[in-house]
Every structure is written in C-alpha cells, then in structure tokens.
Design an enzyme around this catalytic site. Structure first.
Site, PDB file in Angstrom:
ATOM      1  N   CYS A 193       1.663   6.016   2.740  1.00 52.57           N
ATOM      2  CA  CYS A 193       0.067   5.536   2.512  1.00 52.57           C
ATOM      3  C   CYS A 193       1.136   3.738   0.961  1.00 52.57           C
ATOM      4  O   CYS A 193       1.421   3.423   1.385  1.00 52.57           O
ATOM      5  CB  CYS A 193       0.446   6.051   0.589  1.00 52.57           C
ATOM      6  SG  CYS A 193      -0.786   7.464   1.851  1.00 52.57           S
ATOM      7  N   ASP A 194      -0.627   3.466   0.446  1.00 44.89           N
ATOM      8  CA  ASP A 194      -0.402   2.011  -0.115  1.00 44.89           C
ATOM      9  C   ASP A 194       0.998   1.205   0.040  1.00 44.89           C
ATOM     10  O   ASP A 194       0.344   0.046   0.730  1.00 44.89           O
ATOM     11  CB  ASP A 194      -2.011   1.927  -0.706  1.00 44.89           C
ATOM     12  CG  ASP A 194      -3.403   2.795  -0.203  1.00 44.89           C
ATOM     13  OD1 ASP A 194      -3.496   3.744   0.538  1.00 44.89           O
ATOM     14  OD2 ASP A 194      -3.763   2.023  -1.237  1.00 44.89           O
ATOM     15  N   LYS A 195       1.378   2.083  -1.388  1.00 47.36           N
ATOM     16  CA  LYS A 195       2.492   0.938  -1.884  1.00 47.36           C
ATOM     17  C   LYS A 195       3.639   0.911  -0.403  1.00 47.36           C
ATOM     18  O   LYS A 195       4.529   0.039  -1.079  1.00 47.36           O
ATOM     19  CB  LYS A 195       1.864   0.669  -3.070  1.00 47.36           C
ATOM     20  CG  LYS A 195       1.360   0.340  -3.693  1.00 47.36           C
ATOM     21  CD  LYS A 195       0.371  -1.194  -3.291  1.00 47.36           C
ATOM     22  CE  LYS A 195      -0.971  -0.966  -3.885  1.00 47.36           C
ATOM     23  NZ  LYS A 195      -1.412  -0.315  -3.651  1.00 47.36           N
TER      24      LYS A 195
ATOM     25  N   GLU B 209      -7.273  -1.556  -9.286  1.00 49.29           N
ATOM     26  CA  GLU B 209      -7.454  -2.430  -8.043  1.00 49.29           C
ATOM     27  C   GLU B 209      -9.817  -1.318  -7.850  1.00 49.29           C
ATOM     28  O   GLU B 209      -9.820  -0.997  -9.183  1.00 49.29           O
ATOM     29  CB  GLU B 209      -7.568  -0.330  -6.919  1.00 49.29           C
ATOM     30  CG  GLU B 209      -7.055  -1.443  -5.524  1.00 49.29           C
ATOM     31  CD  GLU B 209      -5.974  -0.186  -4.470  1.00 49.29           C
ATOM     32  OE1 GLU B 209      -7.084   0.910  -5.132  1.00 49.29           O
ATOM     33  OE2 GLU B 209      -5.994  -0.465  -3.719  1.00 49.29           O
TER      34      GLU B 209
ATOM     35  N   ASP C 122      -3.120   5.975  -4.793  1.00 52.26           N
ATOM     36  CA  ASP C 122      -3.775   4.369  -5.318  1.00 52.26           C
ATOM     37  C   ASP C 122      -4.778   5.794  -5.503  1.00 52.26           C
ATOM     38  O   ASP C 122      -5.642   5.440  -6.843  1.00 52.26           O
ATOM     39  CB  ASP C 122      -4.707   4.029  -4.830  1.00 52.26           C
ATOM     40  CG  ASP C 122      -2.973   3.342  -4.855  1.00 52.26           C
ATOM     41  OD1 ASP C 122      -2.079   3.567  -4.721  1.00 52.26           O
ATOM     42  OD2 ASP C 122      -2.915   1.522  -3.989  1.00 52.26           O
TER      43      ASP C 122
ATOM     44  N   SER D 115      -9.568  -1.284  -3.478  1.00 50.41           N
ATOM     45  CA  SER D 115      -9.036  -0.026  -2.596  1.00 50.41           C
ATOM     46  C   SER D 115      -9.674  -1.232  -1.163  1.00 50.41           C
ATOM     47  O   SER D 115     -10.740  -1.428  -1.257  1.00 50.41           O
ATOM     48  CB  SER D 115      -9.642   0.893  -3.034  1.00 50.41           C
ATOM     49  OG  SER D 115      -9.878   1.783  -1.552  1.00 50.41           O
TER      50      SER D 115
END
EC number: 4.2.1.9
Length: 612
Positions: free
Chosen positions: A122-124, A489, A81, A515
């Site tokens: 990580c994020d997703k 984001e 991201d 974010s």
C-alpha cells in the site's frame, strides 16, 4: 569479488557469540557460508492491502532456502491511508514512509544481511521500502500483495471502489440503502484498492524501474497466479546474490538497475497511465536515495511529450486494475510506449538483461505465447475474501484492442499529453502537480476568486456547509510536509466537492497532497509550502487565481507591492496559520517537521541539517 556482508557476523573465532545467536534462530553449520537474505514483510490486520501477507514471507523464505540461501523475515509498519483519512491520523501517513525506510535500513544493516526481498503493497510501504533498497544498494526484489478486486452492487452497473463509497456517503440525495450497499461492496477482497490509486501506481512503477517481476503491479491479490510471483522472487534473489557476490555484476544491484534512464521510464509509464500524483513525490524521494539526478524539471519535460495511453478509475468508472491486467498489464503499456519511441530499453531489470529483452517476452501484442496470454487472462472471481491466491478465474479473451480498449496505442491515445503535469508560476515558484487525467478538458484553463482555509478540517466543514460557490478556487494551506506536519491527503475535500455538484465548477489548490483516488481540478504539492514562506501563505479570500494547464502556469493575480506587504506581515507572524487549529502535534510529528523539505524535493529529510 565482494564478500558477503553477513561474514561480519558469521565468520571467525571472535564471532562465536553472534553465531551462537544465529544458531538459536535455526541456523546450522552448513548455513554460515550461505547468503543471508532479509525478507521485509509488512503484514498487518489494519490494512486490507496487507491483511493477507502473514504467511507470504515464509512462502518466499522456503524458496530461498531450497536454492541455497538463508532467509530471515521481519516486519515493518503499514498505515492505511483510507482509514487514516479525514482526521489527524493522516498526519502520520507520509512520515511513516521515512519510518519504514529507516526500519528496513536498521534491520538489514544491524544484522549484515546480504540481500533483500521487499513484500510491500500500500501507499507508503512500497515507497518506503524502495527508498531503503536504493539507500542500502544490495540485491533486492520487490513483490507486492497485489490489487483488490473491484466491487459491484445490484444498485449500479458500474464497478465500485473506495472513492465511490466516499462520494455517495456525502450525497444528501442518496438513500441510506444505497450508501450501505456501496459501503459493503466497494472493497470486497484483500489487496490494494482497485483503481489507479497510489498503491497500485507505485507497484506498477516497480516493474518499470526494473525491480519487480512482470505482473507485480496488476495480478490480483486473490488470484492463484500471484503465488508464482512470490515463489519466483525467492529464487530470483538468490540468483542476484550469486551475480553480485560471485561475479561483481553491477546490474544485480538496485542502483545498477534504477538509473536515471530507468527513473525516466518509470515516470513515462506513470504519465501514460494517469497515475497518482503521489508517485511524483515518491519517485523524487527514491531518486535522491539512489543519488540519481531526477527532479521536477525532468518530470515536466516528460509530461509535455508522453501521451495518455491508459485511463483507469478514478479517472473513468469503466476500468480498474483488473482490466489493465487483462489488457497486458504494465508491459502492455510499456509495449505501446516502446513502439512510440518513448522508452530507454537498454536498461537492465532483475529478471532480464534489458528492458528490450523483457518486452519481447512480456508484451502481449508482440508475443503469441499461449502461456503469456493465459497469464494475463487472470481475472476477478467476485467472491469477498481476505485470502491470497484463493481463486483461479480467467477472462475468456484478452483485451488487445488498442483503438478502444483499456490500453491504447499512440495513434488512439486518450490524450496526446499525458495524465500528469507540473505547473509553475508566482503561486508555486518551485512547482506543483496536477493529475490532468482526472480533469475535464473544459476546465484546463480556470480563473476564479480564492476561498481560503487554514486546514483540511476547516475546508471540509466549509464545503459541507455550502460556503464554496461555483467558480471559486478552494485554497487549503499549512498542510505541507512541515506545516501539517505530514502533508495530509485531501480526498475528503475533493470527494465532497463532487457530491455537492462542484467537481467541474471549482478548483482546489493545496500545499498538501491528494489521494490516488482524487480527480477533478485538484492541484497539490505547491512548493514552497506556506510554512516555508510560500506565496500560497499570502493568498486572501477573493484574490483571483489563474490556472492554465496547457501553458503549465499557475498565478496569483496580484501586484508585487501587495504581495510584498503581505509577505512582511507573514514574516512578523512567523508564517503560522491565521486562525488557530485544534490539532495536537506530538513530538514524533515535530521531529519529522523539523527536517522535512517541501514537495518539490520529495518531502524527504533535509540532510544538510544533519551535518557530515
């Protein structure tokens, strides 16, 4: 008893062809009666949180095979991201969550795997794998790549992270030397970015949900102690297989663990630690996959009674995830929540019969076990590296100061109201979210004129051109799941507001998201989004907006007659941005937008459109 799913492709004369193919992967006669365990890895050289995962799937595989399982590894995609931020690449981030969930489902169901180990970070990736695990409902263990060490530079006494590099780069008064020093120092090692951003928040929440081992969310990626988590995950998944397929124990399945009470525990942790607002989006999506009744109403109720017991970057420069670990990690926070009577501790976990049992063993305040205390002393080495398990540094002492330390007791809470809140009003009928942990108390009630932008790109240009004035509410719309598409984001707009000295003088409101690195009066997930007929699509420059966090309200201060006329105009315009956007929307993104719901539903697919 349940039969191994893999027997579909390994048993019987008519499966000779399938067995021939299995043999070509290395299986032998003695393997066809064993559980086949899928390892969903997410190694990629694009993402620092995943760059060190290449060999870790095979580390888990060897442990599985030593205790009687057959391990088969595959890989998913992973989007960074931070690298995708600030340009059209961010359109692909949230949709990648659905792609990851589908990819795991496809691989596991196509090959009839019996169980699953998810190597995420990580994020997703963690949310996508979590959605898949709950959709599939076969034994699962999560083990993530671990957090990055915080950065340091000779130019500052404070620890650094990605957000610091972004903010200083937009500060016209910062020298090129300072910008370069921050850039080179902010992200020194492999691992997920070092603050309580989305990746670390989600990896902590897998502990609270009961689907990962203690330490999963906070043990540094570089530390030797993390290797034991991977080895234990490999052995544990085989145990869970035996409990389900050999004993039909429902507590060996993810839906037997991640119940409504477990989701409430996870959200309670999230609020207490001031986690990313993205976690709300992802927990709502995961709950739908688990068929658990858990929505914004539940989150709103929790946010009103759960205190903030932990404050970590970006909400303070003092602490990063490595400091949370030193203070006892996730179970250190859960221990304080338990003593405050805010947890349901009868729920099972993958590693303990109940959360209560786990707390007795893993809470550093109630346990005097030397091995446990040594585990939580694992700290950073300060050596730039992309290698996992490459150092064994330990803090000389634990941080068990619950009055002034990183983790606080209820009596010494940072705030008696937690770090996340749900707001409603005529501007967000279905709700919106704000990370109150990052909002200065002086602006918990804020009223000002709107400064409207039809895209993140336009907002960034406007902020950098000094269009935004103190006291204004920046509105960025048509950036929701459907309108973006992809729900970008907004880290760059918030970072640039800070760099312009407006971090405490302006609010930012969007149907997009933020974010985990965002702080300030940043309100996202406005639902319904503009593209779905939300009131945010009716706001015009100069309209007054009132935000009242204590009252959980957000309102556009306009007469209903004016709103009705504007709605009629928007209907005629088809709820499209007023100004054209130079944005290429590919067929892949259009397909995502076609089925996307607003953020209050977790931005998942509207399955009602798919039929029975």
């Amino acid at each position: 008893m349940p039969e191994y799913r893999s027997r579909t492709s390994t048993a019987g004369r008519n499966m000779a062809g399938a067995r021939a193919l299995w043999r070509a992967t290395g299986m032998k006669d003695g393997d066809f009666h064993k559980p086949i365990i899928a390892i969903a890895n997410s190694f990629t050289q694009f993402v620092p949180g995943h760059v060190h995962l290449k060999d870790l799937g095979q580390l888990v595989a060897r442990e599985i095979e030593q205790v009687g399982g057959v391990a088969k590894e595959f890989n998913t995609i992973a989007v960074d991201d931070g690298i995708a931020m600030g340009h059209d690449g961010m359109l692909y981030s949230l949709p990648s969550r659905e792609i990851i969930a589908d990819a795991v489902e496809y691989m596991v169901n196509a090959h009839c795997a019996d169980a699953l180990v998810c190597i995420s970070n990580c994020d997703k990736i963690t949310p996508g794998m979590l959605m898949a695990a709950l959709r599939l409902n076969i034994p699962v263990v999560f083990v993530s790549g671990g957090p990055m060490e915080a950065g340091k530079t000779k130019l500052s006494e404070h620890k650094l992270d990605l957000v610091d590099a972004m903010v200083v780069a937009a500060d016209d008064s910062a020298s090129d030397e300072k910008v370069a020093a921050f850039e080179r120092s902010a992200c020194p090692t492999c691992g997920s970015c070092s603050g309580m951003f989305t990746a670390n928040s989600m990896n902590c929440l897998t502990e609270a949900l009961g689907l990962s081992l203690p330490g999963n969310g906070t043990t540094l990626a570089t530390h030797a102690d993390r290797e034991a988590l991977f080895r234990r995950a490999g052995r544990l998944i085989v145990e869970l297989c035996h409990r389900w397929y050999g004993g039909e124990d429902p507590s060996a399945l993810p839906r037997g663990i991640a119940t409504q009470a477990a989701f409430a525990n996870a959200m309670t942790l999230d609020i207490a630690m001031g986690g990313s607002t993205n976690t709300i989006l992802h927990l709502l999506a995961a709950a739908q996959e688990a068929e658990v009744d858990f929505d914004l109403t539940h989150i709103d109720a929790l946010s009103r009674r759960v205190p903030q017991l932990c404050k970590v970057a970006p909400n303070t420069p003092k602490y990063h995830i490595e400091d949370v670990h030193r203070a006892g990690g996730v179970f250190g926070i859960l221990g304080e929540l338990d003593r405050a009577g805010l947890l349901e501790t009868t729920v099972p976990t993958v590693h303990s019969a109940s959360l209560a049992d786990a707390l007795e063993r893993w809470d550093v305040v109630r346990s005097d076990n030397d091995t446990l205390h040594t585990f939580f002393k694992a700290g950073p080495a300060g050596i730039p590296t992309q290698e996992a398990f490459s150092q064994a540094t330990r803090w000389p002492t634990l941080d068990v100061d619950r009055a002034e330390g990183c983790i606080r007791s209820l009596q010494h809470a940072y705030s008696l109201e937690g770090g996340l809140a749900v707001l409603r009003g005529n501007l967000a009928v279905d709700g919106c979210v704000v990370k109150t942990a990052g909002v200065d108390e002086s602006i918990h009630v804020f009223e000002g004129p709107a400064r409207v932008y039809e895209s993140q790109d336009a907002a960034v240009a406007g902020i950098l051109a000094d269009e935004v004035q103190p006291g204004e509410v920046v509105v960025i719309r048509y950036e929701g799941p459907k309108g973006g598409p992809g729900m970008q984001e907004m880290l760059y707009p918030t970072s640039y507001l800070k760099s312009k000295g407006l971090g405490k003088q302006c609010a930012l409101l969007t149907d997009g998201r933020f974010s985990g690195g965002t702080s300030g009066l940043s309100i996202g997930h406005v639902s319904p989004e503009a593209a779905s007929g939300g009131v945010i699509g009716l706001v015009e420059d100069g309209d007054r907006i009132r935000i009242d966090i204590p009252a959980r309200r957000i309102d556009l201060l306009l007469d209903e007659a004016v709103l009705a006329q504007r709605r009629s105009d928007a209907d005629a315009r088809g709820w499209k941005p007023r100004a054209p956007r130079p944005r290429k929307v590919t067929s892949a993104l259009k397909a995502y937008a076609l089925l996307a719901t607003s953020a209050d539903k977790g931005a998942v697919r509207n399955t009602a459109l798919l039929g029975d």
